[in-house]
Design a protein around this motif. Structure first.
Motif, PDB file in Angstrom:
ATOM      1  N   ARG A   1       0.798  -1.098  -0.165  1.00 23.27           N
ATOM      2  CA  ARG A   1      -0.111  -0.043  -0.023  1.00 23.27           C
ATOM      3  C   ARG A   1       1.087   1.087  -0.031  1.00 23.27           C
ATOM      4  NH1 ARG A   1      -1.528   2.728   4.620  1.00 23.27           N
ATOM      5  NH2 ARG A   1      -3.159   4.232   4.400  1.00 23.27           N
ATOM      6  N   VAL A   2       0.773   2.272  -0.918  1.00 28.84           N
ATOM      7  CA  VAL A   2       1.635   3.485  -0.994  1.00 28.84           C
ATOM      8  C   VAL A   2       0.706   4.500  -0.911  1.00 28.84           C
ATOM      9  CG1 VAL A   2       3.097   4.596  -2.291  1.00 28.84           C
ATOM     10  CG2 VAL A   2       2.991   2.030  -2.725  1.00 28.84           C
ATOM     11  N   SER A   3       0.891   5.333   0.115  1.00 21.80           N
ATOM     12  CA  SER A   3       0.101   6.658   0.369  1.00 21.80           C
ATOM     13  C   SER A   3      -1.334   6.398   0.082  1.00 21.80           C
ATOM     14  CB  SER A   3       0.487   7.517  -0.885  1.00 21.80           C
ATOM     15  OG  SER A   3       1.798   7.873  -0.617  1.00 21.80           O
ATOM     16  N   GLY A   4      -1.861   5.466   1.052  1.00 27.70           N
ATOM     17  CA  GLY A   4      -3.031   4.952   0.990  1.00 27.70           C
ATOM     18  C   GLY A   4      -3.869   4.440  -0.144  1.00 27.70           C
ATOM     19  N   ILE A   5      -3.134   4.084  -1.079  1.00 31.30           N
ATOM     20  CA  ILE A   5      -3.321   3.425  -2.557  1.00 31.30           C
ATOM     21  C   ILE A   5      -3.225   1.866  -2.348  1.00 31.30           C
ATOM     22  CG2 ILE A   5      -3.640   3.637  -5.063  1.00 31.30           C
ATOM     23  CD1 ILE A   5      -2.918   6.497  -4.928  1.00 31.30           C
ATOM     24  N   ILE A   6      -4.086   1.021  -2.844  1.00 30.01           N
ATOM     25  CA  ILE A   6      -3.875  -0.437  -2.802  1.00 30.01           C
ATOM     26  C   ILE A   6      -3.257  -0.586  -4.417  1.00 30.01           C
ATOM     27  CG2 ILE A   6      -4.950  -2.701  -2.787  1.00 30.01           C
ATOM     28  CD1 ILE A   6      -6.963  -1.370  -0.892  1.00 30.01           C
ATOM     29  N   THR A   7      -2.178  -1.205  -4.052  1.00 23.68           N
ATOM     30  CA  THR A   7      -1.257  -1.154  -5.514  1.00 23.68           C
ATOM     31  C   THR A   7      -0.373  -2.803  -5.403  1.00 23.68           C
ATOM     32  OG1 THR A   7       0.208  -0.340  -6.979  1.00 23.68           O
ATOM     33  CG2 THR A   7       0.505  -0.290  -4.689  1.00 23.68           C
ATOM     34  N   SER A   8       0.025  -3.041  -6.233  1.00 27.63           N
ATOM     35  CA  SER A   8       0.746  -4.459  -6.541  1.00 27.63           C
ATOM     36  C   SER A   8       2.163  -4.020  -7.065  1.00 27.63           C
ATOM     37  CB  SER A   8       0.263  -5.402  -7.736  1.00 27.63           C
ATOM     38  OG  SER A   8       0.922  -5.972  -7.926  1.00 27.63           O
ATOM     39  N   ASN A   9       3.145  -4.795  -5.967  1.00 28.17           N
ATOM     40  CA  ASN A   9       4.557  -4.633  -6.675  1.00 28.17           C
ATOM     41  C   ASN A   9       4.888  -5.786  -7.624  1.00 28.17           C
ATOM     42  OD1 ASN A   9       5.098  -2.766  -4.579  1.00 28.17           O
ATOM     43  ND2 ASN A   9       5.244  -4.393  -3.019  1.00 28.17           N
ATOM     44  N   ALA A  10       4.012  -6.256  -7.975  1.00 27.01           N
ATOM     45  CA  ALA A  10       4.568  -7.748  -8.626  1.00 27.01           C
ATOM     46  C   ALA A  10       3.903  -7.894 -10.055  1.00 27.01           C
ATOM     47  CB  ALA A  10       4.112  -8.805  -8.184  1.00 27.01           C
ATOM     48  N   SER A  11       4.395  -7.031 -10.904  1.00 27.44           N
ATOM     49  CA  SER A  11       3.939  -6.950 -12.446  1.00 27.44           C
ATOM     50  C   SER A  11       4.155  -8.198 -12.939  1.00 27.44           C
ATOM     51  CB  SER A  11       4.406  -5.803 -13.322  1.00 27.44           C
ATOM     52  OG  SER A  11       4.075  -5.810 -14.405  1.00 27.44           O
ATOM     53  N   GLY A  12       3.357  -8.949 -13.503  1.00 28.45           N
ATOM     54  CA  GLY A  12       3.458 -10.210 -14.143  1.00 28.45           C
ATOM     55  C   GLY A  12       3.741 -11.505 -13.055  1.00 28.45           C
ATOM     56  N   ARG A  13       4.011 -11.054 -11.745  1.00 18.64           N
ATOM     57  CA  ARG A  13       3.767 -12.450 -10.926  1.00 18.64           C
ATOM     58  C   ARG A  13       2.526 -12.818 -10.764  1.00 18.64           C
ATOM     59  NH1 ARG A  13       7.436 -10.926  -5.765  1.00 18.64           N
ATOM     60  NH2 ARG A  13       6.449 -12.974  -5.437  1.00 18.64           N
TER      61      ARG A  13
ATOM     62  N   LEU B   1      -8.299 -10.490   4.169  1.00 21.13           N
ATOM     63  CA  LEU B   1      -7.905 -10.968   2.859  1.00 21.13           C
ATOM     64  C   LEU B   1      -7.074  -9.638   2.203  1.00 21.13           C
ATOM     65  CD1 LEU B   1      -9.925 -13.757   1.435  1.00 21.13           C
ATOM     66  CD2 LEU B   1      -7.578 -13.785   2.229  1.00 21.13           C
ATOM     67  N   VAL B   2      -7.970  -8.505   2.245  1.00 16.07           N
ATOM     68  CA  VAL B   2      -7.555  -7.253   1.651  1.00 16.07           C
ATOM     69  C   VAL B   2      -6.308  -6.927   2.520  1.00 16.07           C
ATOM     70  CG1 VAL B   2      -8.171  -4.756   1.062  1.00 16.07           C
ATOM     71  CG2 VAL B   2      -9.813  -6.695   0.692  1.00 16.07           C
ATOM     72  N   GLN B   3      -6.734  -6.855   3.791  1.00 15.02           N
ATOM     73  CA  GLN B   3      -5.141  -6.448   4.494  1.00 15.02           C
ATOM     74  C   GLN B   3      -4.104  -7.202   4.167  1.00 15.02           C
ATOM     75  OE1 GLN B   3      -7.238  -6.553   8.559  1.00 15.02           O
ATOM     76  NE2 GLN B   3      -5.789  -4.863   8.994  1.00 15.02           N
ATOM     77  N   LEU B   4      -4.137  -8.380   4.139  1.00 11.78           N
ATOM     78  CA  LEU B   4      -2.934  -9.562   3.548  1.00 11.78           C
ATOM     79  C   LEU B   4      -2.430  -9.086   2.470  1.00 11.78           C
ATOM     80  CD1 LEU B   4      -4.057 -12.734   4.780  1.00 11.78           C
ATOM     81  CD2 LEU B   4      -2.208 -11.638   5.843  1.00 11.78           C
ATOM     82  N   ALA B   5      -3.223  -8.606   1.330  1.00 14.88           N
ATOM     83  CA  ALA B   5      -2.669  -8.293   0.251  1.00 14.88           C
ATOM     84  C   ALA B   5      -2.172  -6.793   0.256  1.00 14.88           C
ATOM     85  CB  ALA B   5      -3.811  -8.410  -1.012  1.00 14.88           C
ATOM     86  N   ALA B   6      -2.799  -5.819   0.788  1.00 16.50           N
ATOM     87  CA  ALA B   6      -2.264  -4.347   0.888  1.00 16.50           C
ATOM     88  C   ALA B   6      -1.923  -3.755   1.702  1.00 16.50           C
ATOM     89  CB  ALA B   6      -3.752  -3.707   0.439  1.00 16.50           C
ATOM     90  N   GLY B   7      -1.763  -4.391   3.108  1.00 11.58           N
ATOM     91  CA  GLY B   7      -1.192  -3.983   4.194  1.00 11.58           C
ATOM     92  C   GLY B   7      -1.974  -2.675   4.895  1.00 11.58           C
ATOM     93  N   ASN B   8      -3.202  -2.839   4.548  1.00 12.36           N
ATOM     94  CA  ASN B   8      -3.982  -1.273   5.129  1.00 12.36           C
ATOM     95  C   ASN B   8      -4.711  -1.813   6.396  1.00 12.36           C
ATOM     96  OD1 ASN B   8      -5.757  -3.176   4.106  1.00 12.36           O
ATOM     97  ND2 ASN B   8      -6.512  -1.810   2.442  1.00 12.36           N
ATOM     98  N   SER B   9      -5.417  -0.673   6.830  1.00 10.52           N
ATOM     99  CA  SER B   9      -6.251  -1.140   8.186  1.00 10.52           C
ATOM    100  C   SER B   9      -7.365  -1.743   8.030  1.00 10.52           C
ATOM    101  CB  SER B   9      -6.306   0.449   8.893  1.00 10.52           C
ATOM    102  OG  SER B   9      -7.211   1.239   8.035  1.00 10.52           O
ATOM    103  N   PRO B  10      -8.227  -2.218   9.020  1.00  9.20           N
ATOM    104  CA  PRO B  10      -9.423  -2.924   8.691  1.00  9.20           C
ATOM    105  C   PRO B  10     -10.514  -2.040   8.152  1.00  9.20           C
ATOM    106  CG  PRO B  10      -8.715  -3.873  11.028  1.00  9.20           C
ATOM    107  CD  PRO B  10      -7.831  -2.443  10.495  1.00  9.20           C
ATOM    108  N   ALA B  11     -10.489  -0.521   8.715  1.00  4.97           N
ATOM    109  CA  ALA B  11     -11.351   0.029   8.167  1.00  4.97           C
ATOM    110  C   ALA B  11     -11.131   0.520   6.670  1.00  4.97           C
ATOM    111  CB  ALA B  11     -11.355   1.610   8.969  1.00  4.97           C
ATOM    112  N   GLU B  12      -9.841   0.702   6.463  1.00 10.59           N
ATOM    113  CA  GLU B  12      -9.626   1.214   4.842  1.00 10.59           C
ATOM    114  C   GLU B  12      -9.984  -0.175   3.942  1.00 10.59           C
ATOM    115  OE1 GLU B  12      -5.537   3.704   5.186  1.00 10.59           O
ATOM    116  OE2 GLU B  12      -5.251   1.700   5.874  1.00 10.59           O
ATOM    117  N   ALA B  13      -9.750  -1.590   4.572  1.00 16.05           N
ATOM    118  CA  ALA B  13      -9.951  -2.283   3.819  1.00 16.05           C
ATOM    119  C   ALA B  13     -11.448  -2.527   3.494  1.00 16.05           C
ATOM    120  CB  ALA B  13      -9.412  -3.917   4.436  1.00 16.05           C
TER     121      ALA B  13
END
Length: 398
Positions: A149-161, A201-213
């Protein structure tokens, strides 16, 4: 005393200095995670020491902030002044470091710390100390999925993975996932578990808080009385459900990460935002229903709204409580109140296993239509295709 002797022996001149430095950094980092996630690791502390650790762990409150930064940085970095509390932390840390399953142990600590601590404070220390740790610890601390999670935006580090992203998580977990991974969990209702599991599950993938997820999934906390947010913390405090719950979630996350062709539920939610079955499509759908003898069932705007909600839940795998209701919203206030009172009755008739003939046939027609809507969304990158048999609201989402 055995642990104390072991630590002292590691300082002998015959030991490589770099290795010893890493070992002490490992202990310090794990002790940090134990403090941040307390009481998760309390079973690892001997009974004669266990009573001394809580006072230290509980003295580490969420740090007050000034201009977005913690006002102090020593809380999680300093060991306890009380000798027994310090011994208890070192004992638990050593037992975790000696574990053959250290990746799972550290993963559980970091997940538990997400629920119980100020994330900004302990994660800053985590990143600071991780650089000096052993390769074994750095490898074990790698996240289970390649997302962040970067600056509150859910994103992926793994292009193609290969892996799952937050977009692949439905707001109300699919039945087959729940039966495979969550069916053995007790302590709360099945409905509650599958909803909170989606948030986690969203938290595991994105590292955000429960409220954000929850917000990402479209779950409105203010309107959702079924999700008791304090209860999540209670699970951690009681140490009854969290371990099994987290392991089940980890298994489900790993299954999703190895599955190809996952559905983008976020795309579906966006495509059906403020969506309804149009009057033209409703006439086409109800025309497929066989005629009945005697009194004909009601086919009106209220049932069109309830049918729209049913299709929305089938396509987005969301909960009907959070479905858009634009038809209802256009009605006068007194009619809205009347529809709201009858909402659960119609939903029950549409979803009950032994539905009456009219609702059973309507459900079959709506399910077929939902499958068509889902195919059209998935094949058009979130844009709904307007065809003669797929007509939507007068105000579709741009």
């Amino acid at each position: 005393m055995q642990l104390q002797q072991r630590l002292l022996e590691s300082l002998e001149p015959s030991h490589p200095a770099e290795q010893d430095s890493c070992n002490y950094s490992d202990i310090r980092l794990v002790a940090l995670l134990i403090t941040a996630s307390w009481p998760h690791a309390s079973p690892l502390v001997s009974p004669e020491l266990a009573s001394s650790v809580p006072a230290y762990a509980q003295s580490q409150p969420d740090l007050p902030r000034k201009k977005g930064r913690p006002s102090s940085r020593h809380h999680f970095a300093s060991p306890p002044e009380d000798a027994a509390a310090c011994a208890g932390l070192l004992q638990a840390a050593a037992r975790i470091l000696d574990s053959s399953d250290i990746r799972d142990e550290l993963r559980e600590l970091t997940e538990a710390a997400d629920w119980t601590s100020s994330r900004a404070s302990w994660q800053r220390e985590l990143m600071r100390q991780e650089e000096n740790c052993s390769p074994r610890i750095r490898e074990a601390l790698k996240p289970p999925s390649p997302f962040t999670r970067v600056s509150g935006i859910i994103t992926s580090n793994a292009s193609g993975r290969q892996g799952y992203t937050p977009e692949n998580v439905p707001a109300f977990l699919k039945d087959e996932w729940c039966h495979a991974f969550l069916s053995k969990l007790g302590g709360t209702s099945h409905k509650y578990v599958r909803k909170v599991a989606a948030i986690c599950l969203v938290q595991l993938a994105a590292g955000n808080s429960p409220a954000e997820a929850a917000k990402f999934l479209g779950i409105n906390q203010a309107a959702e009385s079924a999700v008791n947010w304090d209860k999540i913390h209670d699970w951690q405090d009681t140490q009854k459900l969290p371990r099994g719950f987290r392991k089940s979630l980890t298994g489900l996350a790993e299954m999703l990460s190895s599955t190809k062709g996952l559905i983008d539920y976020q795309e579906r939610r966006g495509a059906l935002q403020n969506w309804e079955i149009s009057e033209t499509t409703w006439e086409e759908l109800t025309a497929r229903l066989p005629t009945t003898r005697g009194r004909q069932p009601t086919i009106n705007a209220r049932k069109r709204q309830d049918a729209s909600v049913f299709v929305w839940t089938q396509v987005t795998q969301g909960e009907h409580l959070f479905a858009p209701r634009p038809i209802e919203a256009r009605q006068p206030r007194e009619i809205q109140r009347d529809w709201a009172r009858r909402r659960n009755t119609t939903w029950y008739q549409l979803t009950r296993p032994d539905a009456m003939s009219h609702y059973a046939k309507l459900r079959r027609v709506l399910t077929e239509y939902a499958e068509q809507v889902a195919r059209d969304i998935d094949s058009s990158a979130g844009q709904i295709i307007n065809t003669p048999k797929l007509t939507h609201s007068e105000h579709p989402r741009p």
